[in-house]
Design a protein around this motif. Structure first.
Motif, PDB file in Angstrom:
ATOM      1  N   VAL A 100       0.854  -1.318  -0.106  1.00  0.00           N
ATOM      2  CA  VAL A 100      -0.093  -0.017   0.052  1.00  0.00           C
ATOM      3  C   VAL A 100       1.004   1.273  -0.090  1.00  0.00           C
ATOM      4  CG1 VAL A 100      -1.732   1.313   1.214  1.00  0.00           C
ATOM      5  CG2 VAL A 100      -1.990  -1.186   1.039  1.00  0.00           C
ATOM      6  N   ALA A 101       1.735   1.346   0.987  1.00  0.00           N
ATOM      7  CA  ALA A 101       2.791   2.602   0.995  1.00  0.00           C
ATOM      8  C   ALA A 101       3.556   2.649  -0.568  1.00  0.00           C
ATOM      9  CB  ALA A 101       3.608   2.158   2.307  1.00  0.00           C
ATOM     10  N   GLY A 102       3.887   1.623  -0.913  1.00  0.00           N
ATOM     11  CA  GLY A 102       4.591   1.657  -2.264  1.00  0.00           C
ATOM     12  C   GLY A 102       3.790   1.986  -3.223  1.00  0.00           C
ATOM     13  N   ALA A 103       2.486   1.617  -3.464  1.00  0.00           N
ATOM     14  CA  ALA A 103       1.606   2.303  -4.461  1.00  0.00           C
ATOM     15  C   ALA A 103       1.024   3.748  -4.174  1.00  0.00           C
ATOM     16  CB  ALA A 103       0.202   1.380  -4.307  1.00  0.00           C
ATOM     17  N   ILE A 104       0.943   4.020  -3.076  1.00  0.00           N
ATOM     18  CA  ILE A 104       0.675   5.296  -2.745  1.00  0.00           C
ATOM     19  C   ILE A 104       1.996   6.257  -3.316  1.00  0.00           C
ATOM     20  CG2 ILE A 104       0.350   7.090  -0.867  1.00  0.00           C
ATOM     21  CD1 ILE A 104      -1.294   5.148   0.685  1.00  0.00           C
ATOM     22  N   VAL A 105       3.133   5.795  -2.847  1.00  0.00           N
ATOM     23  CA  VAL A 105       4.289   6.877  -3.324  1.00  0.00           C
ATOM     24  C   VAL A 105       4.283   6.725  -4.861  1.00  0.00           C
ATOM     25  CG1 VAL A 105       6.581   7.004  -2.996  1.00  0.00           C
ATOM     26  CG2 VAL A 105       5.259   6.598  -1.116  1.00  0.00           C
ATOM     27  N   GLY A 106       4.573   5.669  -5.218  1.00  0.00           N
ATOM     28  CA  GLY A 106       4.691   5.330  -6.948  1.00  0.00           C
ATOM     29  C   GLY A 106       3.566   6.024  -7.567  1.00  0.00           C
ATOM     30  N   GLY A 107       2.209   5.669  -7.256  1.00  0.00           N
ATOM     31  CA  GLY A 107       1.078   6.441  -7.913  1.00  0.00           C
ATOM     32  C   GLY A 107       1.197   7.967  -7.902  1.00  0.00           C
ATOM     33  N   ASN A 108       1.457   8.602  -6.676  1.00  0.00           N
ATOM     34  CA  ASN A 108       1.696   9.939  -6.992  1.00  0.00           C
ATOM     35  C   ASN A 108       2.814  10.676  -7.662  1.00  0.00           C
ATOM     36  OD1 ASN A 108      -0.666  10.498  -5.196  1.00  0.00           O
ATOM     37  ND2 ASN A 108       0.430  10.009  -3.300  1.00  0.00           N
ATOM     38  N   ALA A 109       3.877   9.846  -7.349  1.00  0.00           N
ATOM     39  CA  ALA A 109       4.863  10.332  -8.355  1.00  0.00           C
ATOM     40  C   ALA A 109       4.801  10.082  -9.571  1.00  0.00           C
ATOM     41  CB  ALA A 109       6.314   9.483  -7.915  1.00  0.00           C
ATOM     42  N   GLY A 110       4.202   8.953 -10.206  1.00  0.00           N
ATOM     43  CA  GLY A 110       3.640   8.742 -11.437  1.00  0.00           C
ATOM     44  C   GLY A 110       2.777   9.770 -11.926  1.00  0.00           C
ATOM     45  N   LEU A 111       1.685  10.234 -11.223  1.00  0.00           N
ATOM     46  CA  LEU A 111       0.991  11.338 -11.657  1.00  0.00           C
ATOM     47  C   LEU A 111       1.580  12.615 -11.774  1.00  0.00           C
ATOM     48  CD1 LEU A 111      -2.262  12.103 -11.939  1.00  0.00           C
ATOM     49  CD2 LEU A 111      -2.239  12.436  -9.545  1.00  0.00           C
ATOM     50  N   LEU A 112       2.388  12.671 -10.790  1.00  0.00           N
ATOM     51  CA  LEU A 112       3.061  14.140 -10.843  1.00  0.00           C
ATOM     52  C   LEU A 112       4.048  14.324 -12.219  1.00  0.00           C
ATOM     53  CD1 LEU A 112       3.974  16.764  -9.983  1.00  0.00           C
ATOM     54  CD2 LEU A 112       5.648  15.742  -8.305  1.00  0.00           C
ATOM     55  N   LEU A 113       4.677  13.165 -12.351  1.00  0.00           N
ATOM     56  CA  LEU A 113       5.796  12.976 -13.813  1.00  0.00           C
ATOM     57  C   LEU A 113       4.702  13.079 -14.868  1.00  0.00           C
ATOM     58  CD1 LEU A 113       8.313  12.445 -15.014  1.00  0.00           C
ATOM     59  CD2 LEU A 113       7.700  10.087 -14.922  1.00  0.00           C
ATOM     60  N   GLY A 114       3.720  12.286 -14.967  1.00  0.00           N
ATOM     61  CA  GLY A 114       2.599  12.307 -16.031  1.00  0.00           C
ATOM     62  C   GLY A 114       2.149  13.937 -16.256  1.00  0.00           C
ATOM     63  N   SER A 115       1.730  14.341 -15.364  1.00  0.00           N
ATOM     64  CA  SER A 115       1.297  15.788 -15.343  1.00  0.00           C
ATOM     65  C   SER A 115       1.968  16.666 -15.818  1.00  0.00           C
ATOM     66  CB  SER A 115       0.890  16.345 -13.982  1.00  0.00           C
ATOM     67  OG  SER A 115      -0.123  15.536 -13.601  1.00  0.00           O
ATOM     68  N   VAL A 116       3.615  16.739 -15.577  1.00  0.00           N
ATOM     69  CA  VAL A 116       4.516  17.317 -16.215  1.00  0.00           C
ATOM     70  C   VAL A 116       4.778  17.209 -17.663  1.00  0.00           C
ATOM     71  CG1 VAL A 116       7.104  18.096 -15.903  1.00  0.00           C
ATOM     72  CG2 VAL A 116       5.861  17.782 -13.777  1.00  0.00           C
ATOM     73  N   LEU A 117       5.133  15.801 -18.133  1.00  0.00           N
ATOM     74  CA  LEU A 117       5.246  15.400 -19.279  1.00  0.00           C
ATOM     75  C   LEU A 117       4.239  15.668 -20.465  1.00  0.00           C
ATOM     76  CD1 LEU A 117       6.417  11.633 -18.714  1.00  0.00           C
ATOM     77  CD2 LEU A 117       7.862  13.740 -19.302  1.00  0.00           C
ATOM     78  N   VAL A 118       2.988  15.711 -19.874  1.00  0.00           N
ATOM     79  CA  VAL A 118       2.192  16.249 -21.021  1.00  0.00           C
ATOM     80  C   VAL A 118       1.773  17.887 -20.653  1.00  0.00           C
ATOM     81  CG1 VAL A 118       0.940  14.253 -20.998  1.00  0.00           C
ATOM     82  CG2 VAL A 118       0.109  15.813 -19.384  1.00  0.00           C
ATOM     83  N   SER A 119       2.541  18.654 -19.887  1.00  0.00           N
ATOM     84  CA  SER A 119       2.043  19.848 -19.622  1.00  0.00           C
ATOM     85  C   SER A 119       2.753  20.604 -21.091  1.00  0.00           C
ATOM     86  CB  SER A 119       2.668  20.453 -18.600  1.00  0.00           C
ATOM     87  OG  SER A 119       3.946  20.186 -18.816  1.00  0.00           O
ATOM     88  N   PRO A 120       2.381  21.959 -21.276  1.00  0.00           N
ATOM     89  CA  PRO A 120       3.151  22.644 -22.249  1.00  0.00           C
ATOM     90  C   PRO A 120       4.689  22.788 -22.082  1.00  0.00           C
ATOM     91  CG  PRO A 120       0.852  23.677 -21.671  1.00  0.00           C
ATOM     92  CD  PRO A 120       1.163  22.588 -20.615  1.00  0.00           C
ATOM     93  N   PHE A 121       5.101  22.787 -21.055  1.00  0.00           N
ATOM     94  CA  PHE A 121       6.566  22.953 -20.741  1.00  0.00           C
ATOM     95  C   PHE A 121       7.441  21.730 -21.380  1.00  0.00           C
ATOM     96  CE2 PHE A 121       4.406  24.523 -16.868  1.00  0.00           C
ATOM     97  CZ  PHE A 121       4.950  25.883 -16.958  1.00  0.00           C
ATOM     98  N   ILE A 122       6.757  20.480 -21.432  1.00  0.00           N
ATOM     99  CA  ILE A 122       7.431  19.174 -22.049  1.00  0.00           C
ATOM    100  C   ILE A 122       6.739  18.918 -23.321  1.00  0.00           C
ATOM    101  CG2 ILE A 122       8.285  17.072 -21.949  1.00  0.00           C
ATOM    102  CD1 ILE A 122       8.933  17.621 -18.971  1.00  0.00           C
ATOM    103  N   GLY A 123       5.476  18.647 -23.233  1.00  0.00           N
ATOM    104  CA  GLY A 123       4.611  18.556 -24.423  1.00  0.00           C
ATOM    105  C   GLY A 123       4.643  17.244 -25.014  1.00  0.00           C
ATOM    106  N   VAL A 124       4.710  16.114 -23.949  1.00  0.00           N
ATOM    107  CA  VAL A 124       4.878  14.771 -24.687  1.00  0.00           C
ATOM    108  C   VAL A 124       3.396  14.547 -25.054  1.00  0.00           C
ATOM    109  CG1 VAL A 124       5.171  12.307 -23.899  1.00  0.00           C
ATOM    110  CG2 VAL A 124       6.607  13.929 -22.960  1.00  0.00           C
TER     111      VAL A 124
END
Length: 635
Positions: free
Chosen positions: A510-534
């Motif tokens: 559970v702890a790993g899923a919480i940490v990994g999920g939030n990190a992945g969501l943050l990374l995904g938000s940055v990647l698809v944002s206009p700053f990077i534009g994936v």
């Protein structure tokens, strides 16, 4: 020229129309037509009368007869004018117009009167001339009326056959009324008015009989029969002067039922809180109130409903007002008093308030949707916070009510200030945010208390607050659905990897899923944002590769070792390799420009192919078993 000069002046315009009519010159038709379409009501009516003199005016009179943009007074005067012409083409226009659906009753009556008065030789054609068949309503009325009458008669003569009497009356009433409606066609508006009055009259009579003489079913039965007769008689007496449509009769019925719920429910609350002693008086006040409310509400509804024109957003407003009233009745603190029928009273009062507001305001869908979501989120936030802090049902209910009302106001205000209409981007982002926060909150409670639902307060407050914040930021946040979906999918993939890693390293998925999920969501938000534009397509292919790789890794690891840790490790490694491979494929497709051809239609079989499902017997270890095979031909 003198007639035209009179027409130009508002003070003498009516005399001008009369003078143009008296000229009997076809050149007077254009100015008269212009006067009908542009001048004051009095001048328009006078111009309609003048046009009746000219054969060339029949075309315009016939057109205005069905023009919903014309006032009802002008349309009625056109029907009268067409009748006065005495011409065959005018009678044809009237009879043809009577076939149209949705004619206002007052206009239909004027058209019928014009034919009967000025074209008596065409009256026989009116026998079947109705714009909307009322047979279903007449059938319902006969079925209910005779069925109830026979049930009451059976009860008073031989109670053991009351059910048989009701069944026989229902069948006979439905059959006879259907045949009568076919033989004597009736407008749906008239039939609905009669039917609604008959059924609600029966209900009001039963309620009054049961209320006045407590515990006496015979009184209720006789009173219901009297109410039925009275309701049908009133419907038959007033259906020709009633100007409402079918929907107007249904709206009147809704108002009658809502008023009955308010009156009867209010008296029920009074009885339950000791304000009266119905048993000692031999009465049942809630039933009396319901009967009186049904009569009063339906009567008032018939009077005002024809003047109301409900659209879809009006009914949404009524629904929202009904839900608000029910919430007030359910959650309002009562300081130890019995709640009784207060939720029903609140809902019914909300319905009546919504109908009243719908006649004066015209809310748009954005305001209604934002108000409803604001009420939901506000109630969850304040009510959840009260439960979190006090764990007292009275305080929690009061907080939920107050928060819902405030949230409704703020949501409607936000929709009014935001000039950009609510669209799928706003809704999807809000739902993603709410759902993600709820999952994380449940996970944290699982870590702390061993139960994701240990405390209800945090599960209500935090997801609702996050959704409300995102909704409030909708004027500045405009994230495409594909981008928000890509970020969430990346978070889910990272949550899977983090949960597996947590199980392998610290025995805590559970702890790993919480940490990994939030990190992945943050990374995904940055990647698809206009700053990077994936591109979202690249993220989608990476996630698909990760899912395929993870499943393949588990299968491959299972071939070497069946220990859980080995399977988890195989899944994590496979997911990582698959994710990287999918990302590379997506990047290559993007650079080559081939992604524009990805969104293709669903594949289909060639025209020559045929698929057949053939049943058969499958030989299993324990004997034969029925199965089937799918056979494809002509591939």
């Amino acid at each position: 020229m003198f007639a035209l000069l009179l027409l130009l002046s508002e003070d003498t315009a009516v005399k001008g129309t009369e003078a143009l009519g008296a000229l009997e010159d076809p050149r007077a038709i254009p100015p008269l037509v212009h006067a009908v379409e542009t001048r004051s009501p009095a001048v328009a009516l006078a111009a309609v009368d003048a046009l009746a003199v000219y054969p060339g005016g029949i075309t315009h009179l016939s057109r205005w007869l069905l023009d919903r943009d014309r006032s009802i007074e002008v349309r009625v005067r056109c029907a009268e004018a067409l009748g006065r012409t005495g011409r065959v083409e005018a009678a044809d226009a009237l009879i043809d117009s009577l076939r149209r659906r949705g004619l206002p009753p007052v206009l239909r009556e004027a058209m019928l009167a014009a034919i009967r008065t000025h074209h008596p030789d065409r009256v026989d054609e009116l026998v079947t001339q109705i714009s909307r068949d009322g047979t279903p309503w007449i059938t319902v009325s006969g079925t209910v009326s005779l069925g109830y009458a026979m049930a009451v008669a059976g009860r008073f003569s031989q109670p053991e056959i009351a059910g048989i009497g009701a069944l026989a009356g229902t069948i006979a009433g439905g059959t006879v009324s259907y045949l009568a409606a076919q033989a004597f066609p009736t407008e749906a508006e008239d039939a609905a008015f009669i039917t609604v009055n008959g059924i609600l009259g029966t209900g009001a009579g039963v309620a009054l009989g049961a209320g006045v003489l407590r515990g006496n079913p015979d009184a209720a039965g006789w009173a219901g029969l009297g109410g039925e007769v009275g309701g049908l008689a009133l419907g038959l007496a007033f259906h020709r002067i009633h100007q409402g449509s079918v929907n107007d009769s249904l709206e009147a019925a809704l108002m009658g039922v809502a008023t009955a719920a308010v009156f009867g429910g209010a008296l029920d609350i009074g009885v339950k809180n000791g304000l009266s002693d119905p048993e000692g008086q031999g009465t049942n006040p809630p039933f009396v109130g319901a009967g009186i409310g049904l009569i009063a509400g339906t009567t008032f509804g018939h009077l005002i409903a024809p003047g109301l024109r409900f659209e879809g957003n009006d009914w949404a407003l009524v629904t929202l007002a009904t839900a608000t009233g029910a919430a007030i009745g359910t959650f309002a603190p009562l300081a130890g008093n019995e709640r009784g029928a207060l939720p029903a009273v609140g809902a019914a009062a909300g319905t009546l308030a919504g109908i009243a507001l719908a006649g004066t305001v015209d809310p748009d869908w954005d305001a209604l949707g934002s108000g409803a979501m604001g009420a939901l989120y506000g109630g969850l936030i304040v009510g959840g916070a009260a439960d979190w802090a006090f764990e007292d049902p009275q305080i929690t209910g009061g907080g939920a009510l107050a928060g819902g009302l405030v949230g409704m106001g703020l949501g409607s205000l936000l929709a009014d200030l935001d000039q950009d209409p609510i669209d799928d981007r706003d809704v999807v982002l809000m739902l993603y945010t709410t759902g993600w926060t709820a999952a994380i909150t449940a996970g944290v409670q699982e870590l702390r208390n061993g139960d994701p639902f240990a405390q209800l307060g945090p599960l209500l407050v935090l997801p609702a607050a996050s959704g409300a914040i995102v909704s409030g930021l909708s004027p500045v946040l405009d994230v495409p659905v594909t981008h928000s979906s890509a970020a969430v999918s990346l978070g889910l993939m990272a949550g899977y990897v983090g949960g597996s890693a947590g199980e392998l390293l610290v025995d805590d998925p559970v702890a790993g899923a919480i940490v990994g999920g939030n990190a992945g969501l943050l990374l995904g938000s940055v990647l698809v944002s206009p700053f990077i534009g994936v591109p979202p397509t690249t993220v989608a292919l990476a996630d698909a590769g990760g899912i395929l790789g993870g499943a393949s890794g588990i299968v491959i690891a299972r071939g070497f070792d069946d220990e859980p840790d080995a399977l988890l490790l195989g899944g994590v490694v496979g997911a990582g390799v698959g994710f990287a491979g999918g990302a590379l494929v997506g990047h290559a497709l993007r650079r080559s420009g081939a992604t524009r051809n990805i969104a293709l239609s669903m594949p289909r079989l060639p025209d020559t192919a045929r698929v057949a499902v053939v049943p058969g017997v499958v030989q299993g270890a324990e004997g034969p078993a029925w199965g089937a095979t799918i056979q494809v031909f002509g591939w």
